[in-house]
Design a protein around this motif. Sequence first.
Motif, PDB file in Angstrom:
ATOM      1  N   ALA A 157       2.167  14.304   5.069  1.00 47.86           N
ATOM      2  CA  ALA A 157       1.632  12.962   5.291  1.00 47.86           C
ATOM      3  C   ALA A 157       2.379  12.276   6.435  1.00 47.86           C
ATOM      4  O   ALA A 157       3.594  12.414   6.569  1.00 47.86           O
ATOM      5  N   ALA A 158       1.633  11.546   7.260  1.00 44.16           N
ATOM      6  CA  ALA A 158       2.253  10.820   8.377  1.00 44.16           C
ATOM      7  C   ALA A 158       3.074   9.664   7.814  1.00 44.16           C
ATOM      8  O   ALA A 158       2.613   8.940   6.920  1.00 44.16           O
ATOM      9  N   PRO A 159       4.305   9.465   8.313  1.00 48.05           N
ATOM     10  CA  PRO A 159       5.121   8.349   7.825  1.00 48.05           C
ATOM     11  C   PRO A 159       4.440   7.015   8.096  1.00 48.05           C
ATOM     12  O   PRO A 159       3.811   6.815   9.137  1.00 48.05           O
ATOM     13  N   THR A 160       4.550   6.104   7.164  1.00 48.53           N
ATOM     14  CA  THR A 160       3.974   4.773   7.311  1.00 48.53           C
ATOM     15  C   THR A 160       5.026   3.814   7.866  1.00 48.53           C
ATOM     16  O   THR A 160       6.217   4.144   7.962  1.00 48.53           O
ATOM     17  N   ALA A 161       4.566   2.611   8.221  1.00 48.63           N
ATOM     18  CA  ALA A 161       5.502   1.590   8.687  1.00 48.63           C
ATOM     19  C   ALA A 161       6.530   1.287   7.609  1.00 48.63           C
ATOM     20  O   ALA A 161       7.711   1.039   7.896  1.00 48.63           O
ATOM     21  N   GLY A 162       6.105   1.320   6.339  1.00 46.90           N
ATOM     22  CA  GLY A 162       7.031   1.096   5.237  1.00 46.90           C
ATOM     23  C   GLY A 162       8.089   2.178   5.136  1.00 46.90           C
ATOM     24  O   GLY A 162       9.248   1.906   4.819  1.00 46.90           O
ATOM     25  N   SER A 163       7.707   3.438   5.419  1.00 43.40           N
ATOM     26  CA  SER A 163       8.680   4.536   5.400  1.00 43.40           C
ATOM     27  C   SER A 163       9.758   4.325   6.453  1.00 43.40           C
ATOM     28  O   SER A 163      10.943   4.584   6.208  1.00 43.40           O
ATOM     29  N   TYR A 164       9.334   3.865   7.627  1.00 42.11           N
ATOM     30  CA  TYR A 164      10.315   3.609   8.688  1.00 42.11           C
ATOM     31  C   TYR A 164      11.233   2.450   8.306  1.00 42.11           C
ATOM     32  O   TYR A 164      12.444   2.496   8.574  1.00 42.11           O
ATOM     33  N   ARG A 165      10.669   1.404   7.692  1.00 38.30           N
ATOM     34  CA  ARG A 165      11.523   0.289   7.257  1.00 38.30           C
ATOM     35  C   ARG A 165      12.583   0.783   6.270  1.00 38.30           C
ATOM     36  O   ARG A 165      13.754   0.382   6.334  1.00 38.30           O
ATOM     37  N   ASP A 166      12.175   1.658   5.356  1.00 39.61           N
ATOM     38  CA  ASP A 166      13.134   2.217   4.398  1.00 39.61           C
ATOM     39  C   ASP A 166      14.202   3.062   5.098  1.00 39.61           C
ATOM     40  O   ASP A 166      15.390   3.002   4.761  1.00 39.61           O
ATOM     41  N   ALA A 167      13.764   3.860   6.085  1.00 41.21           N
ATOM     42  CA  ALA A 167      14.706   4.758   6.766  1.00 41.21           C
ATOM     43  C   ALA A 167      15.747   3.999   7.571  1.00 41.21           C
ATOM     44  O   ALA A 167      16.895   4.440   7.691  1.00 41.21           O
ATOM     45  N   PHE A 168      15.370   2.840   8.111  1.00 41.33           N
ATOM     46  CA  PHE A 168      16.333   2.073   8.908  1.00 41.33           C
ATOM     47  C   PHE A 168      17.439   1.447   8.061  1.00 41.33           C
ATOM     48  O   PHE A 168      18.431   0.942   8.606  1.00 41.33           O
ATOM     49  N   TRP A 169      17.291   1.492   6.734  1.00 41.81           N
ATOM     50  CA  TRP A 169      18.387   1.003   5.888  1.00 41.81           C
ATOM     51  C   TRP A 169      19.587   1.954   5.923  1.00 41.81           C
ATOM     52  O   TRP A 169      20.708   1.554   5.616  1.00 41.81           O
ATOM     53  N   TRP A 170      19.364   3.229   6.305  1.00 50.50           N
ATOM     54  CA  TRP A 170      20.482   4.171   6.374  1.00 50.50           C
ATOM     55  C   TRP A 170      21.513   3.746   7.416  1.00 50.50           C
ATOM     56  O   TRP A 170      22.706   3.664   7.097  1.00 50.50           O
ATOM     57  N   PRO A 171      21.128   3.471   8.692  1.00 51.00           N
ATOM     58  CA  PRO A 171      22.147   2.993   9.632  1.00 51.00           C
ATOM     59  C   PRO A 171      22.754   1.657   9.233  1.00 51.00           C
ATOM     60  O   PRO A 171      23.909   1.381   9.571  1.00 51.00           O
ATOM     61  N   VAL A 172      21.990   0.823   8.504  1.00 50.69           N
ATOM     62  CA  VAL A 172      22.584  -0.427   8.003  1.00 50.69           C
ATOM     63  C   VAL A 172      23.705  -0.100   7.021  1.00 50.69           C
ATOM     64  O   VAL A 172      24.807  -0.679   7.094  1.00 50.69           O
ATOM     65  N   ALA A 173      23.438   0.831   6.099  1.00 50.74           N
ATOM     66  CA  ALA A 173      24.463   1.220   5.122  1.00 50.74           C
ATOM     67  C   ALA A 173      25.672   1.850   5.809  1.00 50.74           C
ATOM     68  O   ALA A 173      26.828   1.568   5.443  1.00 50.74           O
TER      69      ALA A 173
END
Length: 504
Positions: free
Chosen positions: A434-450
Amino acid sequence: MSDIKTEGGGPSRLDAPLLTLVGVMVLGGMMSYLDATIVNVGISTLGGELHATLATIEWVTTGYLLAVALAIPVAGWAVVRFGAKRVWLLGLSVFLIGSALCALARNAESLIAFRVVQGLGGGMVDPVMMTVVAGAAGPARIGRVMGLVSVPITLGPVVGPVIGGLLLDNFSWEWMFLVNIPFALAAIVLAVRVLPADPPPSTDRVPIDALGVALLSPGFAALVYALSRAGGDGFGSTGVNAGLAVGIALFTAYAVHALRTTATPLLDLRLFASRGFGASVATMFLLGGGLFSLLFLLPLYYQQVHGHSVLESGLLLAPLGLGTLIGMPVAGNLADRAGARRLVPVGALLIGAGALVFTQSGPGTSQIALTAAQFAAGFGMGLVGAPTMGAVYRTVPGGAVAGATGAVFILNQIGASLGIAVVALILQGGGAHAAPTAGSYRDAFWWPVAAAVVVFAAGLLLPGRPRPEPAAPEAAGAKAETGGDATSGGGVGTPETRPVTDRA
């Protein structure tokens, strides 16, 4: 050829010989970082041109990373054993030969094999670069010099996709490798002229830790392999689990060996007993994870969420690179006066704030806001990278510089591989196909925040403001009377960096 010396400006001045040395080393070191990401943007093109499946052609990248992982642990020992100039020239030559062979490849199998050759050269180049400049700079100038030398480490991966996109848009795929040749030749010629001659090699000097090589290099390679596959296959796959198990087992066996041996280990784990060194290396591990996860996420985000082309997505990374390019030398200058403990937490806050903007973004988010967020994150990486590298070399004795460099590069690379694997798995939350959604990218950007939050905490454990080096007026006066230099930097082949006690 004599050692690099400080002329007429005192021990803290960045004199012309030192800056020339740094420029020559950066020219050589930049190539391996550029090449890794230039090739990444051309994977699909290579698969089509060489009639290979994606699973096969991905080994063009994976094989390079594994070869780098094999070479890095040995590079530090080779510098001590044979001399920095010899190892530097060997690494550049192997990288040059590998680049030329890659351009001549006519099938996927030969290209993968030639990329392994290229990776062995690249793995030797970067640790030698850091060891040489640390020895030539000395404690009083290490922060500013790291601000200059760290530029290729952070800027190369940012610029690589842009150059790769331009090359693929205008030339054949072979130019992704041919572009290295003139720069490698120039780096070799300049190194022959600029680097001081090495002392004659001796079989009595630091025999290689054969057991350490047999455990650490393949252990490092196994972890890099497992993490590079985890992004696509998941941490539950057989191949990934096997790689992690082998890597952890070999690392554990190496730790037991390194702590028990009476000889000189390939990488001295006792360095981690220093709180400052441990915090510095941990910070570089997390910085690798944060930087490379952003470099993985941002181009895909711009393509899939905002609809930009590959080249446009590469160009949109420019604010991140510009922020880093400005932040590195600024932080290097400040680090020699303020210390890493004051700069790194500020940089971590900027990285976290920049990534936080992307956790709230979507297709309609203003590009101005995203550009500002990237610049802030890039500037923050500059504030973290240069002072942390300077802190590494301030907390180890001169004889341990090569081993400390190996530890930094090993953990930085593992951090980078882990960061990419984690965000790739987050993007696949909707399924592998499945193609990543905008929500998936928002979730993934929490990794560099952490990662930025942990860097903030680790930064508080770094050394503070450096103490002034003790003056030696009588020695300086004697030098002045004879017309000699008041101070001199350490020779390139035998670094003279010494630990400097830092203020709180």
